[in-house]
Design a protein around this motif. Structure first.
Motif, PDB file in Angstrom:
ATOM      1  N   GLU A  64       1.012  -1.230   0.102  1.00  0.00           N
ATOM      2  CA  GLU A  64       0.072  -0.293  -0.034  1.00  0.00           C
ATOM      3  C   GLU A  64       0.834   1.411   0.201  1.00  0.00           C
ATOM      4  OE1 GLU A  64      -4.151   1.548   2.172  1.00  0.00           O
ATOM      5  OE2 GLU A  64      -2.746   0.108   3.185  1.00  0.00           O
ATOM      6  N   GLU A 237     -13.826  -3.049  -9.394  1.00  0.00           N
ATOM      7  CA  GLU A 237     -13.969  -2.633  -7.942  1.00  0.00           C
ATOM      8  C   GLU A 237     -15.789  -2.518  -8.123  1.00  0.00           C
ATOM      9  OE1 GLU A 237     -12.954   1.170  -5.140  1.00  0.00           O
ATOM     10  OE2 GLU A 237     -13.591   1.657  -7.224  1.00  0.00           O
ATOM     11  N   ASN A 263      -6.499 -13.350  -4.519  1.00  0.00           N
ATOM     12  CA  ASN A 263      -6.488 -11.892  -4.281  1.00  0.00           C
ATOM     13  C   ASN A 263      -5.354 -11.402  -3.271  1.00  0.00           C
ATOM     14  OD1 ASN A 263      -8.388 -10.432  -5.692  1.00  0.00           O
ATOM     15  ND2 ASN A 263      -9.907 -11.236  -4.527  1.00  0.00           N
ATOM     16  N   ARG A 267      -3.610  -6.843  -3.835  1.00  0.00           N
ATOM     17  CA  ARG A 267      -4.187  -6.061  -2.744  1.00  0.00           C
ATOM     18  C   ARG A 267      -4.415  -4.646  -3.060  1.00  0.00           C
ATOM     19  NH1 ARG A 267      -4.146  -9.010   1.962  1.00  0.00           N
ATOM     20  NH2 ARG A 267      -3.201 -10.908   1.860  1.00  0.00           N
ATOM     21  N   PRO A 268      -5.043  -3.770  -2.529  1.00  0.00           N
ATOM     22  CA  PRO A 268      -4.999  -2.433  -2.763  1.00  0.00           C
ATOM     23  C   PRO A 268      -3.894  -1.650  -2.654  1.00  0.00           C
ATOM     24  CG  PRO A 268      -7.193  -3.069  -1.785  1.00  0.00           C
ATOM     25  CD  PRO A 268      -6.135  -4.108  -1.656  1.00  0.00           C
ATOM     26  N   ASP A 270      -3.752   1.706  -3.465  1.00  0.00           N
ATOM     27  CA  ASP A 270      -4.258   3.227  -3.431  1.00  0.00           C
ATOM     28  C   ASP A 270      -5.850   3.274  -2.932  1.00  0.00           C
ATOM     29  OD1 ASP A 270      -5.592   2.515  -5.588  1.00  0.00           O
ATOM     30  OD2 ASP A 270      -4.442   3.617  -6.929  1.00  0.00           O
ATOM     31  N   LYS A 273     -10.276  -0.162  -4.698  1.00  0.00           N
ATOM     32  CA  LYS A 273     -10.388  -1.424  -4.021  1.00  0.00           C
ATOM     33  C   LYS A 273     -10.743  -2.398  -4.871  1.00  0.00           C
ATOM     34  CE  LYS A 273      -9.225   0.999  -0.204  1.00  0.00           C
ATOM     35  NZ  LYS A 273      -7.663   1.189  -0.024  1.00  0.00           N
ATOM     36  N   ASP A 274     -10.214  -2.913  -6.072  1.00  0.00           N
ATOM     37  CA  ASP A 274     -10.520  -3.735  -6.951  1.00  0.00           C
ATOM     38  C   ASP A 274     -10.083  -5.081  -6.473  1.00  0.00           C
ATOM     39  OD1 ASP A 274      -7.826  -2.755  -7.492  1.00  0.00           O
ATOM     40  OD2 ASP A 274      -8.065  -3.668  -9.571  1.00  0.00           O
ATOM     41  N   GLN A 275     -10.785  -6.104  -6.966  1.00  0.00           N
ATOM     42  CA  GLN A 275     -10.406  -7.260  -6.676  1.00  0.00           C
ATOM     43  C   GLN A 275     -10.860  -8.536  -7.552  1.00  0.00           C
ATOM     44  OE1 GLN A 275     -12.128  -8.814  -2.682  1.00  0.00           O
ATOM     45  NE2 GLN A 275     -12.920  -6.815  -2.455  1.00  0.00           N
TER      46      GLN A 275
END
Length: 280
Positions: A64, A237, A263, A267-268, A270, A273-275
């Motif tokens: 992050e 996201e 996943n 991991r995000p 920024d 929060k896409d997965q």
């Protein structure tokens, strides 16, 4: 002095200040904050990701990209250990660090913008992530739609997965999508690609379908209507930066230990929060 000579003189005397590039700024931060490992760790991750992408390779996972909450305290303690309380030189060093911190923070949070502008990479796709997907596919014939510059398919192909890579290339005039292809891509939109290859494939991968455009929902309906069990992998996201509301309203997300495992490498880093999701 004639007009031509005057213009030439003005150009010669004019001072042109070139703004440092994003990567030049990152290298500058690495020098300024060389005594702070937490900052160097973040900056080095960005520089290494850029180096790999510039070499046409997928990058590694990112942490992050946020400065530690206690970074100012750490800097204050460092300066106090180096200089006495009333030393003006210590004040200068402190001010140098404090002046640069908000600029660094903004640049760290802007890494995705840099990737989009420089490489046409919208979702951050790492080699460990695509290696994990390839392992899950285990030889299944796969169709990637809306592939952009092809980062996912490149990673899958590097891992010897059997993947057909397609994109409509409709964004070429608006951004860098289609200008930095990293693998062979067939020019087809998602619906046309599915219609062409549905008899051959077992899996469809759709990454970062544009928000507000319901081609994702159209594709999901086609997959459901076709008389074959085709798995859909979606990277995006939910109700956020990607995919249409119609898609998220109708998608049946499968809660899966496999998705959770994949996943771990997506991991995000920024505010987005896409997965990866498995969708029915």
């Amino acid at each position: 002095m004639n007009k031509k000579q005057l213009i030439k003189k003005l150009r010669k005397n004019k001072k042109i200040v070139k703004k440092p590039s994003y990567i030049e700024r990152m290298k500058k931060y690495r020098k300024i904050f060389s005594d702070f490992p937490a900052i160097i760790f973040l900056v080095n991750n960005i520089l290494e990701a850029d180096r790999l992408l510039r070499s046409n390779q997928l990058p590694q996972d990112l942490p992050e990209l946020i400065l530690p909450d206690n970074i100012q305290d750490e800097i204050f303690q460092f300066v106090n250990n180096q200089y006495s309380m009333n030393d003006r030189e210590g004040d200068k060093v402190w001010n140098k660090y404090v002046d640069q911190l908000p600029i660094l923070d903004k640049d760290l949070r802007s890494f995705r913008d840099y990737l989009e502008a420089e490489y046409g990479m919208w979702a951050y796709i790492s080699a460990p992530f695509t290696n994990g997907i390839a392992k899950y596919l285990n030889g299944k014939k796969t169709l990637e739609v809306m592939a952009g510059n092809g980062y996912i398919s490149k990673g899958l192909r590097d891992a010897r997965a059997d993947v057909i890579c397609t994109d409509s290339m409709s964004w070429q005039k608006e951004n860098e999508t289609g200008h930095h292809l990293v693998t062979n891509i067939e020019k087809l939109d998602a619906n046309a690609a599915f219609d062409k290859y549905k008899h051959e494939i077992d899996v469809v991968i759709m990454c970062w379908s544009p928000d507000g455009v319901d081609i994702d929902w159209q594709l999901l309906q086609k997959i459901r209507e076709y008389n074959k069990d085709i798995h859909l992998i979606v990277i995006g996201e939910k109700y956020g930066a990607t995919d249409s509301k119609s898609f998220w309203d109708n998608a049946k997300i499968i809660n899966s230990d496999i998705a959770n495992e994949l996943n771990k490498h997506h991991r995000p880093f920024d505010l987005i929060k896409d997965q990866l999701y498995f969708v029915n």
